[in-house]
Design an enzyme around this catalytic site. Structure first.
Site, PDB file in Angstrom:
ATOM      1  N   PHE A   1       0.626  -1.370  -0.064  1.00 22.68           N
ATOM      2  CA  PHE A   1       0.066  -0.133   0.017  1.00 22.68           C
ATOM      3  C   PHE A   1       1.033   1.299   0.028  1.00 22.68           C
ATOM      4  O   PHE A   1       0.358   2.220  -0.017  1.00 22.68           O
ATOM      5  CB  PHE A   1      -0.832   0.011   1.183  1.00 22.68           C
ATOM      6  CG  PHE A   1      -2.186  -0.959   0.916  1.00 22.68           C
ATOM      7  CD1 PHE A   1      -2.359  -1.794  -0.274  1.00 22.68           C
ATOM      8  CD2 PHE A   1      -3.153  -1.181   1.831  1.00 22.68           C
ATOM      9  CE1 PHE A   1      -3.666  -2.550  -0.518  1.00 22.68           C
ATOM     10  CE2 PHE A   1      -4.324  -1.999   2.014  1.00 22.68           C
ATOM     11  CZ  PHE A   1      -4.617  -2.637   0.763  1.00 22.68           C
ATOM     12  N   ARG A   2       2.144   1.074  -0.120  1.00 18.05           N
ATOM     13  CA  ARG A   2       3.144   2.123  -0.457  1.00 18.05           C
ATOM     14  C   ARG A   2       3.454   3.348   0.480  1.00 18.05           C
ATOM     15  O   ARG A   2       3.978   4.343   0.229  1.00 18.05           O
ATOM     16  CB  ARG A   2       2.636   2.894  -1.540  1.00 18.05           C
ATOM     17  CG  ARG A   2       2.610   2.015  -2.815  1.00 18.05           C
ATOM     18  CD  ARG A   2       3.614   0.953  -3.139  1.00 18.05           C
ATOM     19  NE  ARG A   2       3.535   0.454  -4.407  1.00 18.05           N
ATOM     20  CZ  ARG A   2       4.256  -0.595  -4.634  1.00 18.05           C
ATOM     21  NH1 ARG A   2       5.208  -1.183  -3.779  1.00 18.05           N
ATOM     22  NH2 ARG A   2       4.109  -1.285  -5.977  1.00 18.05           N
TER      23      ARG A   2
ATOM     24  N   HIS B   1       3.561 -16.016  -3.641  1.00 21.90           N
ATOM     25  CA  HIS B   1       3.370 -16.125  -5.193  1.00 21.90           C
ATOM     26  C   HIS B   1       4.015 -17.054  -6.062  1.00 21.90           C
ATOM     27  O   HIS B   1       4.799 -16.717  -6.891  1.00 21.90           O
ATOM     28  CB  HIS B   1       3.424 -14.525  -5.658  1.00 21.90           C
ATOM     29  CG  HIS B   1       4.909 -13.719  -5.345  1.00 21.90           C
ATOM     30  ND1 HIS B   1       5.997 -14.381  -5.167  1.00 21.90           N
ATOM     31  CD2 HIS B   1       4.751 -12.669  -4.787  1.00 21.90           C
ATOM     32  CE1 HIS B   1       7.038 -13.480  -4.989  1.00 21.90           C
ATOM     33  NE2 HIS B   1       6.062 -12.301  -4.611  1.00 21.90           N
TER      34      HIS B   1
ATOM     35  N   ASP C   1      -1.051  -9.852  -3.781  1.00 26.58           N
ATOM     36  CA  ASP C   1       0.171  -8.969  -4.336  1.00 26.58           C
ATOM     37  C   ASP C   1       0.009  -7.657  -5.057  1.00 26.58           C
ATOM     38  O   ASP C   1       0.810  -7.128  -5.761  1.00 26.58           O
ATOM     39  CB  ASP C   1       1.270  -9.905  -5.013  1.00 26.58           C
ATOM     40  CG  ASP C   1       2.550  -9.280  -5.114  1.00 26.58           C
ATOM     41  OD1 ASP C   1       2.815  -8.494  -4.352  1.00 26.58           O
ATOM     42  OD2 ASP C   1       3.429  -9.856  -5.804  1.00 26.58           O
TER      43      ASP C   1
HETATM   44  O1  DOR Z   1       5.763  -7.224  -9.000  1.00 26.76           O
HETATM   45  C1  DOR Z   1       5.826  -7.026  -8.099  1.00 26.76           C
HETATM   46  N1  DOR Z   1       5.900  -5.670  -7.284  1.00 26.76           N
HETATM   47  N2  DOR Z   1       6.590  -7.958  -7.159  1.00 26.76           N
HETATM   48  C2  DOR Z   1       7.118  -7.545  -6.056  1.00 26.76           C
HETATM   49  O2  DOR Z   1       7.596  -8.420  -5.436  1.00 26.76           O
HETATM   50  C3  DOR Z   1       7.025  -6.526  -5.362  1.00 26.76           C
HETATM   51  C4  DOR Z   1       5.963  -5.552  -6.048  1.00 26.76           C
HETATM   52  C5  DOR Z   1       6.124  -4.145  -5.741  1.00 26.76           C
HETATM   53  O3  DOR Z   1       6.255  -3.649  -4.526  1.00 26.76           O
HETATM   54  O4  DOR Z   1       5.974  -3.282  -6.884  1.00 26.76           O
END
Ligand code: DOR
Length: 446
Positions: A63-64, A236, A310
């Protein structure tokens, strides 16, 4: 405290689908019975024709926040999540700062307590140099740890074998791992850069982030877990060959090594790169149709235990860059359940099994208290879905801050109608209801 009676729904729970009434009192499920008198309730919802399931507990979202809030925030994405029937989430440590210290973890809990409409917790990140923090962090507060054994967004690669052995030997909680072998990926990438420069065709992504890279890394992690007795959860899975590393002959509670699959690896295949381009660039990569079928098989025969998203939003501008610059990941939480219900309708999985993998099993695997099941005394985290209502994904309905979805234009064969978190209705047919916030998830000891 308010009481809400949900009448005449088909309850999907613990391997059964049966028509029952369910009474919510405050935050909890008070009663489940064949018939409950509506005089007992302040509000009655007639759910005839709808199915009622526990809220999805998503064990892997990004969620950044903090630090990457131009992509998403806990506020925005938790609202998208409840619109998609996800009522609890574990958020990942590749934020800025990374969640690799007790201070960073405390900051995230604070942000979530003020902004998340869904229930929340956070995986604590491991790096090559935070062993001390890993050992000393209060283990009763978190569901587990996250290690990137292959590099992805956020530079969190853990590749020091001694550190890995120490972590695996010293931790009792689940250790969730991202498995892709870095050396293999680097070799593949330089070969393709030599041929194409930065503008590598996206269709080559599964040859760069290859089956071999996944298998080498996940089999090594499993070997180390077996040697050290660690409780390993492989995130995943994306290849057929990895599914052969997992077993289905013991109950989940007794498993030491478990696996997760994500919605995008079950929905897309490499044939979709041509149409979707870098919008479906993920790590690990979407691979062949045969891999996808093997993932479905392993999910259905219980070698794979958990279904997750994910969810990993980036802005459209970031995603539309040339291959080497376009980040991996995409937003999913709002559409994961409609997609999987569509899979139910198409016969890919039974509804009861979907509920087991998305709701029951994350609760069992991570020892989450009083969630993940329709049970008296449990929190009323509930989702009412309509298996007959089609729903096309359009931009104006997106709640993701990034305002794009790999599913735009897709028509799902089922819809999320209403979502309840801790007894509060937070989503009702397209609208978020802003009266409540989610709770911090709590965990019981094994
Ligand atoms: O595709 C992905 N995006 N795999 C990850 O492990 C991290 C994630 C991201 O944080 O953007």
């Amino acid at each position: 405290m308010e009481t809400v009676l949900i009448k005449n729904a088909m309850l999907v729970n613990e391997g059964e689908i049966v028509q029952k009434d369910l009474l919510i009192h405050g935050a909890l499920i008070h009663k489940i019975a064949d018939f409950i008198d509506q005089k007992l309730a302040d509000n009655v919802i007639d759910a005839s024709g709808l199915h009622l399931m526990p809220g999805w507990i998503d064990d892997q979202v990004h969620f950044r926040e903090p630090g990457l809030t131009h992509k998403a925030t806990i506020a925005s994405e938790s609202r998208a999540a409840v619109a998609g029937g996800i009522t609890s989430f574990f958020e990942m440590p590749n934020t800025n700062p990374q969640t690799t210290s007790s201070e960073a973890l405390a900051e995230k809990f604070e942000i979530a307590s003020q902004n998340s409409i869904a229930n929340y917790s956070f995986l604590f990140g491991g790096t090559n140099d935070n062993l001390k923090e890993i050992i000393s962090i209060d283990k009763s507060k978190i569901p587990g740890f996250k290690l990137f054994l292959g590099s992805s967004t956020g530079n969190m690669l853990v590749d020091d074998p001694e550190v890995l052995r120490e972590i695996f030997s010293n931790i009792d909680l689940p250790i969730a791992v991202h498995c892709e072998d870095e050396v293999t990926i680097k070799e593949n990438l330089s070969r393709f850069i030599a041929e194409y420069g930065d503008d590598i065709p996206i269709g080559k992504h599964p040859e760069i982030r290859s089956e071999k890279a996944c298998y080498l890394s996940s089999s090594r992690a499993i070997e180390l877990a077996k040697e050290t007795g660690a409780r390993l959860h492989v995130f995943h899975l994306s290849t057929a060959i990895e599914t052969e590393l997992f077993e289905n002959d013991i109950p989940l509670k007794e498993k030491k090594i478990t696996a997760e699959v994500c919605v995008h690896h079950l929905w897309f295949s490499e044939e979709d790169y041509e149409e979707k381009g870098t919008l479906i660039k993920w790590n690990p990569a979407i691979k062949k149709k045969t891999d996808r079928e093997a993932l479905w098989k392993a999910l259905n025969d219980d070698r794979i235990d958990v279904l997750a998203t994910d969810h990993a939003p980036h802005t459209l501008e970031e995603k539309q860059q040339v291959y080497t610059k376009a980040p991996s990941g995409g937003p999913l939480v709002q559409h994961a359940l409609p997609a999987m219900l569509t899979a139910v309708k198409r016969g890919k999985i039974e509804f009861e099994k979907l509920v087991q993998k998305a709701c029951h099993n994350p609760a069992i695997l991570f020892n989450i208290e009083k969630r993940g099941f329709l049970k008296e005394g449990y929190f009323a985290d509930l989702v009412l879905v309509d298996l007959e209502k089609k729903n096309t994904v359009i931009k104006s309905d997106l709640l993701y801050q990034c305002q794009w979805s790999p599913f735009e234009g897709t028509t799902f064969e089922a819809s999320v109608e209403k979502t309840f978190v801790n007894g509060n209705m937070v989503y009702d047919q397209g609208k978020i209801i802003e009266n409540s916030l989610g709770k911090r998830l709590t965990f019981h000891k094994n």
